[in-house]
Motif scaffolding. Sequence first.
Motif, short mmCIF file in Angstrom:
data_model
loop_
_atom_site.label_atom_id
_atom_site.label_comp_id
_atom_site.label_asym_id
_atom_site.label_seq_id
_atom_site.Cartn_x
_atom_site.Cartn_y
_atom_site.Cartn_z
N HIS A 191 0.82 -1.19 0.00
CA HIS A 191 0.00 0.00 0.00
C HIS A 191 0.86 1.26 0.00
N GLY A 192 0.22 2.37 -0.17
CA GLY A 192 0.94 3.62 -0.06
C GLY A 192 0.87 4.52 -1.28
N THR A 193 0.14 4.12 -2.32
CA THR A 193 0.08 4.98 -3.49
C THR A 193 -1.12 5.92 -3.41
N SER A 194 -1.10 6.91 -4.27
CA SER A 194 -2.21 7.87 -4.37
C SER A 194 -2.33 8.29 -5.83
N TRP A 195 -3.46 8.89 -6.16
CA TRP A 195 -3.64 9.37 -7.54
C TRP A 195 -2.53 10.35 -7.90
N SER A 196 -2.26 11.31 -7.02
CA SER A 196 -1.28 12.34 -7.37
C SER A 196 0.11 11.73 -7.56
N ARG A 197 0.50 10.80 -6.68
CA ARG A 197 1.83 10.18 -6.80
C ARG A 197 1.93 9.36 -8.09
N TRP A 198 0.92 8.54 -8.36
CA TRP A 198 0.97 7.66 -9.53
C TRP A 198 0.93 8.47 -10.83
N LEU A 199 0.09 9.48 -10.87
CA LEU A 199 -0.04 10.28 -12.09
C LEU A 199 1.21 11.12 -12.36
N ARG A 200 1.89 11.58 -11.33
CA ARG A 200 3.12 12.36 -11.53
C ARG A 200 4.21 11.52 -12.17
N GLU A 201 4.11 10.19 -12.04
CA GLU A 201 5.09 9.30 -12.65
C GLU A 201 4.62 8.80 -14.02
N SER A 202 3.53 9.37 -14.52
CA SER A 202 2.96 8.94 -15.80
C SER A 202 3.10 10.07 -16.82
N LEU A 203 3.06 9.68 -18.11
CA LEU A 203 3.09 10.69 -19.18
C LEU A 203 1.95 10.43 -20.16
N ASP A 204 2.10 9.39 -20.99
CA ASP A 204 1.07 9.05 -21.96
C ASP A 204 0.11 8.06 -21.33
N VAL A 205 -1.18 8.41 -21.34
CA VAL A 205 -2.17 7.60 -20.63
C VAL A 205 -3.48 7.51 -21.40
N ARG A 206 -4.28 6.51 -21.04
CA ARG A 206 -5.67 6.43 -21.45
C ARG A 206 -6.50 6.61 -20.21
N VAL A 207 -7.40 7.59 -20.22
CA VAL A 207 -8.23 7.93 -19.08
C VAL A 207 -9.66 7.45 -19.31
N MET A 208 -10.25 6.84 -18.30
CA MET A 208 -11.68 6.51 -18.32
C MET A 208 -12.30 7.14 -17.08
N CYS A 209 -13.34 7.93 -17.30
CA CYS A 209 -14.02 8.59 -16.19
C CYS A 209 -15.23 7.79 -15.75
N ALA A 210 -15.78 8.15 -14.59
CA ALA A 210 -16.88 7.41 -14.00
C ALA A 210 -18.13 7.43 -14.87
N ASP A 211 -18.28 8.43 -15.73
CA ASP A 211 -19.45 8.49 -16.61
C ASP A 211 -19.26 7.71 -17.90
N GLY A 212 -18.12 7.02 -18.04
CA GLY A 212 -17.86 6.21 -19.23
C GLY A 212 -17.03 6.92 -20.28
N TRP A 213 -16.81 8.23 -20.15
CA TRP A 213 -15.99 8.98 -21.11
C TRP A 213 -14.56 8.46 -21.02
#
Length: 199
Positions: A130-152
């Motif tokens: 354990h120990g991760t967070s959205w901000s920590r994980w995303l700061r280590e990312s560059l190119d991504v595919r995002v899916m939002c809660a509404d399906g977008w």
Amino acid sequence: MADLEQEWTLTTDPDGLLAEAAASVQSDSDADVLGEAAEILTAERARVHWEDRWQLDGAVVRLACQPGPDLTGTALSIGPDLLVLADRDGTEHAVSWISVMRASGLPTVLHPELIEARSDRPIRPVPKIHGTSWSRWLRESLDVRVMCADGWQAQGRVLGVGADHLDFGLCEGLADARLEAWAIPFRSLARVSRLRTGG
């Protein structure tokens, strides 16, 4: 939220746990021993929280998510708001706990002290993942595919990460320099998958 620092013992063999629990209970009768052990096991299981089941040791789990397709992989890290899995291709996916509807492949967990007293098997500490967070994980990312809660969903680039939101550059291809910027609050994220360079 359950205390993620608490140590648990993993098992994929509940019958074996029952036998080990029985070995730790003193009684004049085998039937009494098994009955008492079953009661202890039931009581212990009642103390286990959803988050406790994710103290995994390389186990492969399958998630049914909403929105999005099922996801199978190995848990790499967990946090209060998300779980990070690596699929069989090695792609990392950060999944919001809210979007996880069901999970298959989770081991049963019990307190080590329940079975360590008279067990012949040594108690192996469970790795802390354990120990991760959205901000920590995303700061280590560059190119991504995002899916939002509404399906977008869209492919793009992490432009910046705030305390509670992502600045996301939407683009048709990762080589496309024309980025349409979106600010997305973490609470709206269902899943974010890291893409290898070149898409």
